[in-house]
Write an enzyme that holds these catalytic residues in place. Structure first.
Site, mmCIF file in Angstrom:
data_model
loop_
_atom_site.group_PDB
_atom_site.id
_atom_site.type_symbol
_atom_site.label_atom_id
_atom_site.label_comp_id
_atom_site.label_asym_id
_atom_site.label_seq_id
_atom_site.Cartn_x
_atom_site.Cartn_y
_atom_site.Cartn_z
ATOM 1 C CG ASP A 292 -1.711 1.220 1.400
ATOM 2 O OD1 ASP A 292 -2.354 1.644 0.424
ATOM 3 O OD2 ASP A 292 -1.709 1.785 2.507
ATOM 4 C CG ASP B 224 -1.947 7.555 0.416
ATOM 5 O OD1 ASP B 224 -1.144 8.494 0.436
ATOM 6 O OD2 ASP B 224 -2.645 7.279 -0.583
#
Length: 219
Positions: free
Chosen positions: A12, A14
């Protein structure tokens, strides 16, 4: 590093690689305020689980905005892009984590719900873009992370099967989606995570840690 049968890693962006979650809270508030709307206290928690398109539709429908989804998406991107291009820092131990994957010859790439231009700007500024096998964004896979499509496409790009692919995330709904699709999951703590969600992540994930170095120590 004992890879435990892991042949690929999906990262991922953020809250996992970038310390960007506070920015998104501010953007939610800024966008609503500039349109004369008092932001609900839990607005970031609500939209944080949505895809970009769902986010735009939610704002328009809930606050009766006279805009198209395209306008909302473009305006939110404008508010975010400067920070991604100029100031958002990486999370602790990102480079040590990537270095260890490189040494173990484990390929990795990014699956993120954010905007491509913003993601590219931050990754290039930080010197991380060139290290990724791929970067999939919400524009590539509009269904968001409540659907496993983005993880399955990422595994396809890595040439791995879900059971041998580790998905590294900081959000409960994401690790639940990945785990349900058969992926190994690692939950990384972020200050934006609610205590009850962190408890649930620890129950759901294959691995959890307060930062990437703790995850690395368990692989």
């Amino acid at each position: 590093m004992n890879n435990g049968g892991i042949r690929g890693v999906i990262l991922d962006l953020d809250g996992t690689l970038l310390d960007s979650m506070p920015l998104w809270h501010e953007i939610d508030l800024q966008f609503l305020t500039e349109n004369g709307i008092e932001p609900p206290e839990n607005i970031s928690e609500i939209v944080g689980k949505m895809s970009i398109t769902e986010w735009a539709d939610y704002f328009i429908r809930t606050f009766r905005m006279p805009y198209t989804p395209e306008y909302v998406i473009r305006r939110i991107e404008e508010l975010a892009e400067t920070a991604y291009r100029e100031s958002i820092p990486e999370k602790p131990y990102v480079r040590k984590f990537l270095d260890a994957l490189d040494e173990a010859h484990i390929p990795y790439g990014i699956a993120t719900a954010t905007y491509r231009n913003s993601a590219m700007a931050a990754l290039r500024r930080l010197g991380l873009w060139e290290r990724m096998q791929f970067v999939l964004t919400g524009e590539d896979v509009p269904s968001g992370k409540k659907n496993p499509e983005i993880y399955l496409l990422a595994a396809q790009k890595l040439g791995t099967q879900p059971h041998e692919t580790l998905v590294v995330e900081d959000a409960l709904h994401c690790v639940r989606t990945a785990a349900a699709a058969g992926f190994l999951t690692a939950g990384v703590y972020d200050a934006a995570i609610l205590p009850e969600e962190w408890d649930a992540m620890q129950e759901t994930c294959t691995l959890t840690g307060c930062h990437l170095l703790e995850i690395l120590g368990q692989i």
